[in-house]
Design a protein around this motif. Structure first.
Motif, PDB file in Angstrom:
ATOM      1  N   ALA A  56       0.995  -0.884  -0.027  1.00  0.00           N
ATOM      2  CA  ALA A  56       0.323  -0.418   0.517  1.00  0.00           C
ATOM      3  C   ALA A  56       1.104   1.396   0.194  1.00  0.00           C
ATOM      4  N   ALA A  57       1.770   1.021   0.720  1.00  0.00           N
ATOM      5  CA  ALA A  57       2.208   2.531   0.340  1.00  0.00           C
ATOM      6  C   ALA A  57       3.179   2.884  -0.758  1.00  0.00           C
ATOM      7  N   GLU A  58       3.607   1.846  -0.688  1.00  0.00           N
ATOM      8  CA  GLU A  58       4.385   2.190  -2.766  1.00  0.00           C
ATOM      9  C   GLU A  58       3.817   2.423  -3.711  1.00  0.00           C
ATOM     10  N   ARG A  59       2.910   1.214  -3.432  1.00  0.00           N
ATOM     11  CA  ARG A  59       1.073   1.579  -4.901  1.00  0.00           C
ATOM     12  C   ARG A  59       1.286   2.960  -5.642  1.00  0.00           C
ATOM     13  N   ALA A  60       0.603   3.979  -4.403  1.00  0.00           N
ATOM     14  CA  ALA A  60       0.789   5.552  -4.804  1.00  0.00           C
ATOM     15  C   ALA A  60       1.718   6.289  -5.384  1.00  0.00           C
ATOM     16  N   ASP A  61       2.929   5.705  -5.209  1.00  0.00           N
ATOM     17  CA  ASP A  61       3.751   6.365  -5.525  1.00  0.00           C
ATOM     18  C   ASP A  61       4.493   5.403  -7.273  1.00  0.00           C
ATOM     19  N   PHE A  62       4.154   3.931  -7.793  1.00  0.00           N
ATOM     20  CA  PHE A  62       5.383   3.821  -8.099  1.00  0.00           C
ATOM     21  C   PHE A  62       4.035   4.159 -10.051  1.00  0.00           C
ATOM     22  N   PHE A  63       2.678   4.210  -9.491  1.00  0.00           N
ATOM     23  CA  PHE A  63       2.520   4.090 -10.817  1.00  0.00           C
ATOM     24  C   PHE A  63       2.610   5.626 -11.783  1.00  0.00           C
ATOM     25  N   PRO A  64       2.489   6.376 -10.696  1.00  0.00           N
ATOM     26  CA  PRO A  64       3.074   7.905 -11.858  1.00  0.00           C
ATOM     27  C   PRO A  64       5.096   8.022 -11.814  1.00  0.00           C
ATOM     28  N   LEU A  65       5.512   7.068 -11.501  1.00  0.00           N
ATOM     29  CA  LEU A  65       6.769   6.839 -11.518  1.00  0.00           C
ATOM     30  C   LEU A  65       6.209   6.199 -12.992  1.00  0.00           C
ATOM     31  N   THR A  66       5.918   5.128 -12.568  1.00  0.00           N
ATOM     32  CA  THR A  66       5.988   4.253 -14.576  1.00  0.00           C
ATOM     33  C   THR A  66       5.679   5.184 -15.203  1.00  0.00           C
ATOM     34  N   LYS A  67       4.416   5.860 -15.231  1.00  0.00           N
ATOM     35  CA  LYS A  67       3.618   6.644 -15.850  1.00  0.00           C
ATOM     36  C   LYS A  67       5.135   8.366 -17.033  1.00  0.00           C
ATOM     37  N   ARG A  68       5.696   8.648 -15.704  1.00  0.00           N
ATOM     38  CA  ARG A  68       6.989   9.737 -16.127  1.00  0.00           C
ATOM     39  C   ARG A  68       7.225   9.031 -16.735  1.00  0.00           C
ATOM     40  N   ILE A  69       8.269   7.353 -17.080  1.00  0.00           N
ATOM     41  CA  ILE A  69       9.542   6.849 -17.782  1.00  0.00           C
ATOM     42  C   ILE A  69       8.812   6.886 -18.690  1.00  0.00           C
ATOM     43  N   HIS A  70       6.941   6.200 -19.113  1.00  0.00           N
ATOM     44  CA  HIS A  70       6.554   6.050 -20.520  1.00  0.00           C
ATOM     45  C   HIS A  70       6.537   7.768 -21.250  1.00  0.00           C
ATOM     46  N   ASN A  78       9.490  16.262 -18.115  1.00  0.00           N
ATOM     47  CA  ASN A  78       9.157  15.749 -17.311  1.00  0.00           C
ATOM     48  C   ASN A  78      10.495  16.235 -16.126  1.00  0.00           C
ATOM     49  N   ALA A  79      10.077  15.485 -14.779  1.00  0.00           N
ATOM     50  CA  ALA A  79      10.893  15.976 -13.874  1.00  0.00           C
ATOM     51  C   ALA A  79      11.761  14.943 -13.676  1.00  0.00           C
ATOM     52  N   PRO A  80      13.518  15.072 -13.980  1.00  0.00           N
ATOM     53  CA  PRO A  80      14.328  13.808 -13.803  1.00  0.00           C
ATOM     54  C   PRO A  80      14.257  12.508 -12.285  1.00  0.00           C
ATOM     55  N   LEU A  81      14.481  11.606 -13.227  1.00  0.00           N
ATOM     56  CA  LEU A  81      14.518  10.678 -12.334  1.00  0.00           C
ATOM     57  C   LEU A  81      15.625  10.301 -11.385  1.00  0.00           C
ATOM     58  N   SER A  82      15.660  10.216 -10.337  1.00  0.00           N
ATOM     59  CA  SER A  82      15.933  10.102  -9.090  1.00  0.00           C
ATOM     60  C   SER A  82      16.932   9.307  -8.883  1.00  0.00           C
ATOM     61  N   LEU A  83      17.694   8.996  -8.231  1.00  0.00           N
ATOM     62  CA  LEU A  83      17.988   7.714  -6.542  1.00  0.00           C
ATOM     63  C   LEU A  83      16.788   7.085  -6.339  1.00  0.00           C
ATOM     64  N   ALA A  84      15.949   8.103  -6.383  1.00  0.00           N
ATOM     65  CA  ALA A  84      14.593   7.333  -5.472  1.00  0.00           C
ATOM     66  C   ALA A  84      14.155   7.130  -6.221  1.00  0.00           C
ATOM     67  N   ALA A  87      15.278   3.068  -6.647  1.00  0.00           N
ATOM     68  CA  ALA A  87      15.175   2.586  -5.120  1.00  0.00           C
ATOM     69  C   ALA A  87      13.623   2.269  -4.601  1.00  0.00           C
ATOM     70  N   LEU A  88      12.246   2.934  -5.405  1.00  0.00           N
ATOM     71  CA  LEU A  88      11.255   2.822  -6.006  1.00  0.00           C
ATOM     72  C   LEU A  88      10.997   1.784  -6.713  1.00  0.00           C
ATOM     73  N   TYR A  89      11.561   1.721  -7.617  1.00  0.00           N
ATOM     74  CA  TYR A  89      11.164   1.028  -9.137  1.00  0.00           C
ATOM     75  C   TYR A  89      11.937  -0.200  -8.670  1.00  0.00           C
ATOM     76  N   ASP A  90      12.406  -0.694  -8.006  1.00  0.00           N
ATOM     77  CA  ASP A  90      13.402  -1.371  -8.052  1.00  0.00           C
ATOM     78  C   ASP A  90      12.961  -2.628  -6.983  1.00  0.00           C
ATOM     79  N   SER A  91      12.320  -1.881  -5.578  1.00  0.00           N
ATOM     80  CA  SER A  91      12.193  -2.345  -4.330  1.00  0.00           C
ATOM     81  C   SER A  91      10.318  -3.223  -4.935  1.00  0.00           C
ATOM     82  N   VAL A  92       9.923  -2.292  -5.721  1.00  0.00           N
ATOM     83  CA  VAL A  92       8.386  -2.763  -6.068  1.00  0.00           C
ATOM     84  C   VAL A  92       9.156  -4.168  -7.002  1.00  0.00           C
TER      85      VAL A  92
END
Length: 199
Positions: A56-70, A78-84, A87-92
């Motif tokens: 649940a904690a990661e769900r809210a952030d994961f989909f916006p991240l993958t939309k940014r990559i898309h 778009n905003a630059p992709l960060s180390l954070a 870490a989120l993409y790798d963790s999920v």
């Protein structure tokens, strides 16, 4: 023409019926099926499709991240992709791969579509030593700082795949120069895609 479209619909109907027979009979193979999107609710209600859940904690952030990559792959600012973000993409990706791992065997083939689950397929390929194919239908016909950022983010994951398949040659990044190109075709149930020239 119309005859071609009705033939495709008939083949889709036949495939649907065949899948229903296989799944009702619980045949062990094939264990990966190409589904038409309109069958998803029916197959899920029958218990033939298993949900994958995100923490649940990661769900809210994961989909916006993958939309940014898309969007970056399409060259959108778009905003630059960060180390954070990494870490989120790798963790999920690791968590979802762990959830899928018990359902896969050494003879299975993992086929993953687009950037959102690319990390999951890479983790599974690395964990289990099984073959994996990554398919991508998005991209841009030129290199921009945005596309470079997205491909740089994805490249460590894509290195784990045996093959990559793109819908257009212009979308293939230079580091995947061995990728195959398969142009889209029409599917029977949805009416999407393109008919071959002359049809």
């Amino acid at each position: 023409g119309p005859e071609h479209g009705s033939e495709l619909r008939l083949r889709a109907d036949q495939r649907h019926q065949l899948y229903v027979q296989w799944l009702n009979a619980r045949v062990p193979e094939p264990d990966v099926l190409q589904l038409d999107i309109i069958w998803t609710a029916e197959f899920a209600a029958a218990g033939w499709i298993h949900p994958i859940t995100l923490p649940a904690a990661e769900r809210a952030d994961f989909f916006p991240l993958t939309k940014r990559i898309h969007n970056l792959l399409h060259g959108a600012p778009n905003a630059p992709l960060s180390l954070a973000d990494r870490a989120l993409y790798d963790s999920v990706s690791s968590e979802l791969a762990g959830e899928l791992r018990p359902r896969l065997g050494q003879r299975d083939l993992v086929v993953v579509h687009d950037p959102q689950p690319a990390g999951v397929g890479a983790k599974l390929a690395d964990m289990l030593g099984i073959r994996a194919i990554w398919r991508c239908h998005i991209g841009l016909d030129r290199t921009t700082p945005e596309t470079e950022a997205a491909w740089s983010f994805l490249s460590p994951y894509l290195a784990s795949y045996d093959h990559a398949v793109f819908s257009l040659p212009q979308y293939v990044p230079p580091f995947l120069n061995g990728a195959r190109v398969i142009t889209p075709g029409m599917t029977g149930g949805t009416g999407g895609g393109m008919l071959p020239p002359g049809d």
